[in-house]
Scaffold this active site. Sequence first.
Site, PDB file in Angstrom:
ATOM      1  N   ASP B  54     -37.055 -55.695 -55.961  1.00  0.00           N
ATOM      2  CA  ASP B  54     -36.043 -56.756 -56.080  1.00  0.00           C
ATOM      3  C   ASP B  54     -36.137 -57.441 -57.439  1.00  0.00           C
ATOM      4  O   ASP B  54     -37.164 -57.372 -58.100  1.00  0.00           O
ATOM      5  CB  ASP B  54     -36.305 -57.863 -55.044  1.00  0.00           C
ATOM      6  CG  ASP B  54     -36.127 -57.390 -53.621  1.00  0.00           C
ATOM      7  OD1 ASP B  54     -35.406 -56.408 -53.400  1.00  0.00           O
ATOM      8  OD2 ASP B  54     -36.725 -58.026 -52.728  1.00  0.00           O
ATOM      9  N   TYR B 112     -48.533 -53.246 -51.957  1.00  0.00           N
ATOM     10  CA  TYR B 112     -47.991 -54.441 -52.597  1.00  0.00           C
ATOM     11  C   TYR B 112     -49.016 -55.548 -52.446  1.00  0.00           C
ATOM     12  O   TYR B 112     -49.758 -55.598 -51.453  1.00  0.00           O
ATOM     13  CB  TYR B 112     -46.706 -54.897 -51.879  1.00  0.00           C
ATOM     14  CG  TYR B 112     -45.455 -54.158 -52.272  1.00  0.00           C
ATOM     15  CD1 TYR B 112     -44.685 -54.572 -53.353  1.00  0.00           C
ATOM     16  CD2 TYR B 112     -45.012 -53.051 -51.542  1.00  0.00           C
ATOM     17  CE1 TYR B 112     -43.514 -53.905 -53.716  1.00  0.00           C
ATOM     18  CE2 TYR B 112     -43.847 -52.377 -51.891  1.00  0.00           C
ATOM     19  CZ  TYR B 112     -43.110 -52.812 -52.980  1.00  0.00           C
ATOM     20  OH  TYR B 112     -41.962 -52.152 -53.331  1.00  0.00           O
TER      21      TYR B 112
END
Lengths: 247, 247
Positions: B54, B112
Amino acid sequence: MPNIKLVIEYDGSAFHGWQTQPGEVRTIQGELHRVLETVLREKIKVVQASGRTDAGVHAKAQVVAFKVEEQPDLLRLTHSVSSLFKGELSVVSAEIVPDSFHPIRDAERKQYSYRILNRAAPAVLKKGQVWHISEPLNVELMNREAKSLIGVHDFTSFMAAGCEALSTVKEIFESEVVRDGDIVIYRVVGKGFLKQMVRIIVGTLVDISRARIVGHTMREIVELKDRKAAGITAPAHGLSLDFVLYR
Amino acid sequence: MPNIKLVIEYDGSAFHGWQTQPGEVRTIQGELHRVLETVLREKIKVVQASGRTDAGVHAKAQVVAFKVEEQPDLLRLTHSVSSLFKGELSVVSAEIVPDSFHPIRDAERKQYSYRILNRAAPAVLKKGQVWHISEPLNVELMNREAKSLIGVHDFTSFMAAGCEALSTVKEIFESEVVRDGDIVIYRVVGKGFLKQMVRIIVGTLVDISRARIVGHTMREIVELKDRKAAGITAPAHGLSLDFVLYR
């Protein structure tokens, strides 16, 4: 007069070093003085730090102190100062200390760390906080040489011109080089340091690893008491003052 | 046609996310495509990544691949691309891979990590790479709740609107919250994630710790299969894609 001690974090790239300078130069001491007077609405004599940091050098926990007329609301002070610096400086903690507390004189231990990004690719996420060296460094050799500095030595070889220290003899308590992934870290603990001493130590360790200095160990360079015997001065932005311990 | 795999690091704040968008929007895919065509002096069909990030999300080691007519000098390619991105993106490594290699399909594991600066003072040296939360977080509770997500679940509750994934069922291999000084880190390993899934998990863990969500555990929120049952979406800039493993 209440004596206030602040622990502050700052981004060295935003300022021209600690010490107030004449003219328009933006220094940490100058800006902090100005901001504290604004927040506290009174004149402050002087804001003292545990030691100067050169232009570009960062601090995770620099210690400063100043005297005020009236005891301020420390929480409000902390928030207001951090907020006025907009992410360039933050007050990590604030407390009232005895009148006799002096941030330079009473400092017992200071830790600096120097970060080298040791890989081919230039820095992205650590940009501005590491010295980029592509050539693989010999961390084992650098660590051995770094450790040989532990003890009391005359550090004339590792002192920049213009140093105002009373003595070139300093005691080093810890001195080591470690690797953390692609970051090589030099960590040093002492009571005080000469001008650019940590950066010259790092530059010399790197020069020894890269064989730009041959035939001399760190200890031999110490004994030569000659700045020309040591290596280059590592760039300021890799260096950070980690903490200051008081008795 | 040689198939080239690059591992790249980027600063998410410099781009509007991975995916090429119409108009003037500066995306990683768009800029990388343009820079690769400049450096290689040939048209490239498409540059594919292991997954989209994103807008604002960083990557320490995103994996991308593209096909070229002629095998390039990989060292020159690496240096030229990094140099044209001026510290916003760096090529960490480059290699020729089998024609069949596909960065999305062949990804086995992705990690992540999400960083929260959990102290009163705002961020300075980690600015732009942490979410600042002053209120002390309950790391033990957050870790217990985070670990309950390990396994195969329907993550509909943790999916943003507009997700194009074929299935809302995902497998999580690792999920934990640890404290490192004043930084609280959420680390998660999975094969793939839904749109904003990691950020919604982090926001929900924080909401549980701050008692803004009460009476529901993470597992109960999973079972409700309702985005409204979960918490806020943590800001993008605390998130980083750490690595992608291939079979």
